[in-house]
Scaffold this motif. Structure first.
Motif, PDB file in Angstrom:
ATOM      1  N   ASN A   1      88.364  82.187  34.586  1.00  0.00           N
ATOM      2  CA  ASN A   1      89.204  81.248  32.775  1.00  0.00           C
ATOM      3  C   ASN A   1      88.336  80.699  32.438  1.00  0.00           C
ATOM      4  O   ASN A   1      87.713  79.456  33.114  1.00  0.00           O
ATOM      5  CB  ASN A   1      90.207  80.746  34.070  1.00  0.00           C
ATOM      6  CG  ASN A   1      90.890  81.404  34.321  1.00  0.00           C
ATOM      7  OD1 ASN A   1      91.890  82.377  33.766  1.00  0.00           O
ATOM      8  ND2 ASN A   1      92.141  81.307  35.628  1.00  0.00           N
TER       9      ASN A   1
ATOM     10  N   VAL B   1      86.850  78.102  30.405  1.00  0.00           N
ATOM     11  CA  VAL B   1      86.561  77.142  29.808  1.00  0.00           C
ATOM     12  C   VAL B   1      85.383  76.802  28.861  1.00  0.00           C
ATOM     13  O   VAL B   1      84.456  76.516  28.868  1.00  0.00           O
ATOM     14  CB  VAL B   1      86.966  76.091  30.001  1.00  0.00           C
ATOM     15  CG1 VAL B   1      87.590  74.755  29.414  1.00  0.00           C
ATOM     16  CG2 VAL B   1      88.343  76.269  30.804  1.00  0.00           C
TER      17      VAL B   1
ATOM     18  N   LYS C   1      93.190  65.278  39.580  1.00  0.00           N
ATOM     19  CA  LYS C   1      93.111  66.884  38.930  1.00  0.00           C
ATOM     20  C   LYS C   1      93.878  67.885  39.889  1.00  0.00           C
ATOM     21  O   LYS C   1      95.222  67.236  41.229  1.00  0.00           O
ATOM     22  CB  LYS C   1      91.625  67.173  39.983  1.00  0.00           C
ATOM     23  CG  LYS C   1      89.964  66.824  39.734  1.00  0.00           C
ATOM     24  CD  LYS C   1      89.464  67.162  40.286  1.00  0.00           C
ATOM     25  CE  LYS C   1      88.335  66.638  40.180  1.00  0.00           C
ATOM     26  NZ  LYS C   1      86.683  66.378  40.756  1.00  0.00           N
TER      27      LYS C   1
ATOM     28  N   TYR D   1      95.215  78.194  38.268  1.00  0.00           N
ATOM     29  CA  TYR D   1      96.769  76.547  38.084  1.00  0.00           C
ATOM     30  C   TYR D   1      97.502  77.183  38.069  1.00  0.00           C
ATOM     31  O   TYR D   1      97.914  77.621  36.816  1.00  0.00           O
ATOM     32  CB  TYR D   1      96.374  75.306  36.946  1.00  0.00           C
ATOM     33  CG  TYR D   1      95.041  74.791  38.053  1.00  0.00           C
ATOM     34  CD1 TYR D   1      94.337  74.245  39.021  1.00  0.00           C
ATOM     35  CD2 TYR D   1      93.361  75.938  37.190  1.00  0.00           C
ATOM     36  CE1 TYR D   1      93.038  73.675  39.435  1.00  0.00           C
ATOM     37  CE2 TYR D   1      92.708  75.463  37.839  1.00  0.00           C
ATOM     38  CZ  TYR D   1      92.275  74.046  38.717  1.00  0.00           C
ATOM     39  OH  TYR D   1      91.336  73.575  38.736  1.00  0.00           O
TER      40      TYR D   1
ATOM     41  N   LEU E   1     100.094  72.115  38.024  1.00  0.00           N
ATOM     42  CA  LEU E   1     100.161  70.942  37.011  1.00  0.00           C
ATOM     43  C   LEU E   1     101.203  70.153  37.063  1.00  0.00           C
ATOM     44  O   LEU E   1     100.862  68.874  36.214  1.00  0.00           O
ATOM     45  CB  LEU E   1     100.027  71.916  36.078  1.00  0.00           C
ATOM     46  CG  LEU E   1      99.265  72.670  35.717  1.00  0.00           C
ATOM     47  CD1 LEU E   1      99.217  73.829  34.262  1.00  0.00           C
ATOM     48  CD2 LEU E   1      97.678  71.976  35.302  1.00  0.00           C
TER      49      LEU E   1
ATOM     50  N   PHE F   1      96.133  65.171  29.716  1.00  0.00           N
ATOM     51  CA  PHE F   1      96.448  66.829  29.280  1.00  0.00           C
ATOM     52  C   PHE F   1      94.309  67.189  29.610  1.00  0.00           C
ATOM     53  O   PHE F   1      93.420  66.896  28.371  1.00  0.00           O
ATOM     54  CB  PHE F   1      96.198  68.215  29.559  1.00  0.00           C
ATOM     55  CG  PHE F   1      95.784  69.651  29.723  1.00  0.00           C
ATOM     56  CD1 PHE F   1      96.058  69.580  31.381  1.00  0.00           C
ATOM     57  CD2 PHE F   1      95.195  70.329  29.097  1.00  0.00           C
ATOM     58  CE1 PHE F   1      95.304  70.699  32.554  1.00  0.00           C
ATOM     59  CE2 PHE F   1      94.689  71.098  30.070  1.00  0.00           C
ATOM     60  CZ  PHE F   1      95.148  72.041  31.695  1.00  0.00           C
TER      61      PHE F   1
ATOM     62  N   GLN G   1      90.613  69.628  30.625  1.00  0.00           N
ATOM     63  CA  GLN G   1      90.410  70.814  31.156  1.00  0.00           C
ATOM     64  C   GLN G   1      88.725  70.915  30.690  1.00  0.00           C
ATOM     65  O   GLN G   1      88.334  71.193  29.469  1.00  0.00           O
ATOM     66  CB  GLN G   1      90.668  71.420  30.920  1.00  0.00           C
ATOM     67  CG  GLN G   1      90.749  73.210  32.184  1.00  0.00           C
ATOM     68  CD  GLN G   1      91.598  74.251  31.417  1.00  0.00           C
ATOM     69  OE1 GLN G   1      92.018  74.533  29.952  1.00  0.00           O
ATOM     70  NE2 GLN G   1      92.592  75.047  32.585  1.00  0.00           N
ATOM     71  N   SER G   2      87.709  71.185  31.568  1.00  0.00           N
ATOM     72  CA  SER G   2      86.373  71.727  31.657  1.00  0.00           C
ATOM     73  C   SER G   2      86.008  72.665  32.852  1.00  0.00           C
ATOM     74  O   SER G   2      86.608  73.334  33.527  1.00  0.00           O
ATOM     75  CB  SER G   2      85.662  70.554  31.354  1.00  0.00           C
ATOM     76  OG  SER G   2      85.955  70.018  32.821  1.00  0.00           O
ATOM     77  N   SER G   3      85.011  73.146  33.142  1.00  0.00           N
ATOM     78  CA  SER G   3      84.509  74.161  33.364  1.00  0.00           C
ATOM     79  C   SER G   3      84.302  73.674  35.286  1.00  0.00           C
ATOM     80  O   SER G   3      84.776  74.430  35.936  1.00  0.00           O
ATOM     81  CB  SER G   3      82.720  74.476  33.349  1.00  0.00           C
ATOM     82  OG  SER G   3      82.447  73.442  33.205  1.00  0.00           O
TER      83      SER G   3
ATOM     84  N   TYR H   1      86.889  71.068  35.895  1.00  0.00           N
ATOM     85  CA  TYR H   1      88.302  70.719  36.875  1.00  0.00           C
ATOM     86  C   TYR H   1      89.557  71.060  35.622  1.00  0.00           C
ATOM     87  O   TYR H   1      89.156  71.242  34.458  1.00  0.00           O
ATOM     88  CB  TYR H   1      88.396  69.226  36.743  1.00  0.00           C
ATOM     89  CG  TYR H   1      88.909  68.442  35.958  1.00  0.00           C
ATOM     90  CD1 TYR H   1      89.336  67.883  34.757  1.00  0.00           C
ATOM     91  CD2 TYR H   1      87.409  67.959  34.646  1.00  0.00           C
ATOM     92  CE1 TYR H   1      90.277  67.833  34.372  1.00  0.00           C
ATOM     93  CE2 TYR H   1      87.304  67.102  33.983  1.00  0.00           C
ATOM     94  CZ  TYR H   1      88.626  66.947  33.165  1.00  0.00           C
ATOM     95  OH  TYR H   1      88.871  66.244  31.503  1.00  0.00           O
ATOM     96  N   THR H   2      90.981  70.624  36.851  1.00  0.00           N
ATOM     97  CA  THR H   2      91.898  71.124  35.624  1.00  0.00           C
ATOM     98  C   THR H   2      92.358  69.572  35.893  1.00  0.00           C
ATOM     99  O   THR H   2      93.035  69.378  37.043  1.00  0.00           O
ATOM    100  CB  THR H   2      92.596  72.088  35.719  1.00  0.00           C
ATOM    101  OG1 THR H   2      91.704  73.298  34.915  1.00  0.00           O
ATOM    102  CG2 THR H   2      93.559  72.172  34.760  1.00  0.00           C
TER     103      THR H   2
ATOM    104  N   TYR I   1      94.677  65.565  34.778  1.00  0.00           N
ATOM    105  CA  TYR I   1      95.318  64.600  33.803  1.00  0.00           C
ATOM    106  C   TYR I   1      94.858  63.490  33.954  1.00  0.00           C
ATOM    107  O   TYR I   1      93.957  62.953  34.720  1.00  0.00           O
ATOM    108  CB  TYR I   1      96.804  64.942  34.239  1.00  0.00           C
ATOM    109  CG  TYR I   1      97.611  65.460  33.629  1.00  0.00           C
ATOM    110  CD1 TYR I   1      98.456  65.657  32.912  1.00  0.00           C
ATOM    111  CD2 TYR I   1      98.112  66.868  35.049  1.00  0.00           C
ATOM    112  CE1 TYR I   1      98.962  66.754  31.508  1.00  0.00           C
ATOM    113  CE2 TYR I   1      99.185  68.277  34.148  1.00  0.00           C
ATOM    114  CZ  TYR I   1      99.369  67.421  32.792  1.00  0.00           C
ATOM    115  OH  TYR I   1     100.128  68.861  32.104  1.00  0.00           O
TER     116      TYR I   1
END
Length: 505
Positions: free
Chosen positions: A293, A295, A357, A366, A371, A444, A446-448, A450-451, A453
């Motif tokens: 996944n 990003v 997170k 996720y 989420l 929202f 998202q990066s490499s 974390y995911t 808010y």
């Protein structure tokens, strides 16, 4: 035998005894003199040995002269070791345990080639000495200028120097050294003791203070800033683009080498480029290639910081948003999608945030429930803050609840944020028109890494445009460099007899 003969013989015998006694006395005097000379030589040798094994020659001879300032071997050791330790630490911060492949602390520096210079024969010892001597010239020039100007350390500046010394003492004893002097000897080399270290710290602190005074002494009008930026737009404009590299470390290329490897890198990169029409399709193509996944993060660089393989393409004035191309470099192939060329005529943003997170499942994915749970927690935090809707209250909530380790200590604060340096949701919140201090929201992210808010609090924006800041920084740096060059003019570095006491790197 007549009486006269007896008297003659007696006189001759007495004369021989007197001569023998005189010769014996002469030999005794010579022996005593030689013994004294030997004793004196022995004492001198003992004294010399004691001096060599003390700090005397390290602190009372001249190793280098910079301008009119004489530096002892101990002081040169301080500069050399400070430079060496600083360079090593910077490399280690970037490379970790792989640092030894570039700079190995277990191998003499004069046996290791310096990999960053134009001279192929330059060693690390040469490079560190050159860098340290340049720093000595800079410090000496600024220190002398400060003295001429009557500048002294303020109470706060002196307190900072004293605090550093206290911290060094605590560090030394906490790491098993009997005294600060013992630690300084181990860290900086022979002759560096508390007295030398304190003197150098005070000298550097005054030079640094004067340097800041000098840099802040320049001022520019809005017209000057605008004119400079217009003239240097090609180098100051920021280029935004997505870039994904295909290289030999990818699992799909495992075991490939040489031309076969290059051909495959090109093939995979071209496949991703062909499938890309926007960020979503590029992300999908990259994930199909990696099986993860992945990003993608946007790159934001001035022209000089863009990769050589695709720099000319990115900076081409004909480039349009959404343009995609594949490029082959020396060690990788690249898929590049152009976003925009930004003239930086906007104001930077300050904000606070609380990161919540989401928790991934055992496969690293996720779920909707994860989420939703993260979003619900973010909403509860924002609701909690609304009871006392102040910035201070938000900062306290961030300190207690944010999962962004890099900003919790200062209440989730980020300042002077430029466009596209944050994840898309945060970027949109910060730079949407109409933002006013105190605005809040949940976005929202998202990066490499974390995911989750972000609970957002908009603090405000800079007073001047980012383009003006870039122009001012460039002008100020140029003027500062010119002023420092003038202060340093004629400050040659001359070797002294004490250079032989400087500890080898």
């Amino acid at each position: 035998m007549s009486a006269n003969e007896k008297e003659l013989r007696a006189a001759q015998k007495a004369e021989r005894k007197a001569a023998a006694a005189a010769e014996a006395d002469k030999k005794n005097r010579s022996f005593r003199r030689n013994a004294i000379i030997v004793a004196v030589i022995f004492v001198v040798l003992i004294a010399f040995a004691l001096l060599v094994n003390s700090n005397y020659f390290y602190t009372h001879t001249t190793a280098l002269t910079v301008g009119s300032t004489k530096y002892s071997p101990a002081e040169v050791n301080y500069f050399y070791r400070s430079t060496y330790n600083g360079i090593y630490q910077n490399l280690y911060n970037q490379l970790g345990d792989s640092t030894s492949m570039i700079l190995d602390r277990n191998t003499p520096l004069d046996q290791q080639l310096y990999p960053y210079g134009e001279d192929e024969n330059m060693t690390w010892a040469d490079a560190i000495k050159d860098t340290a001597q340049q720093d000595m010239v800079r410090v000496t020039a600024l220190y002398d200028a400060a003295v001429r100007a009557g500048r002294t350390l303020t109470a706060d500046e002196q307190a900072a120097v004293d605090s550093d010394l206290a911290q060094m003492t605590t560090y030394a004893t906490g790491n098993g050294y009997a005294s600060l002097d013992k630690f300084l000897l181990a860290y900086f080399g022979k002759g560096v003791n508390t007295e030398v270290y304190t003197r150098m710290q005070n000298r550097i602190a005054l030079a640094s203070a004067y340097s800041q005074d000098l840099e802040s002494s320049f001022s520019y009008t809005a017209d000057q800033l605008s004119a400079y930026y217009t003239e240097h737009a090609a180098e100051l404009d920021t280029y935004h683009y997505y870039n994904y590299p295909i290289n030999s470390s990818d699992s799909a290329l495992e075991g490939l080498e040489g031309d076969e490897l290059k051909a495959k890198m090109h093939e995979y990169a071209q496949q991703i480029a062909d499938a890309t029409t926007d960020l979503d399709s590029m992300t999908e193509a990259v994930r199909a290639y990696t099986g993860e996944n992945t990003v993608l993060s946007i790159a934001s660089n001035p022209a000089d910081n863009i990769g050589a393989a695709y720099k000319d393409w990115i900076t081409d004035p004909a480039r349009q948003k959404g343009d995609v191309a594949e490029f082959d470099g020396d060690s990788a192939s690249y898929v590049v999608m152009f976003v925009e060329r930004n003239t930086n005529d906007y104001k930077t943003a300050d904000f606070r945030h609380i990161l919540v997170k989401a928790t991934p499942d055992e496969d690293g994915n996720y779920t909707e429930d994860a989420l939703a749970a993260a979003k619900e927690k973010a909403e509860l935090l924002l609701k909690d803050w609304s009871g006392t809707p102040t910035e201070d209250n938000f900062a306290e909530l961030a300190r207690l609840n944010s999962e962004d380790a890099g900003s919790t200590a200062n209440g989730g604060l980020y300042t002077d944020v430029t466009k596209y340096t944050m994840v898309p949701g945060v970027n949109s919140f910060l730079f949407d028109e109409g933002k006013v201090p105190g605005d809040t929201g949940i976005v929202f992210g998202q990066s490499s890494a974390y995911t989750g808010y972000h609970v957002m609090y908009y603090v405000g924006q800079s007073e001047q445009l980012y383009s003006e800041t870039l122009a001012e920084n460039a002008l100020r740096q140029a003027d500062y460099d010119a002023a420092l060059a003038e202060l340093s003019d004629g400050m040659d570095v001359v070797e002294g007899s004490g250079l032989r006491f400087v500890q080898a790197l």
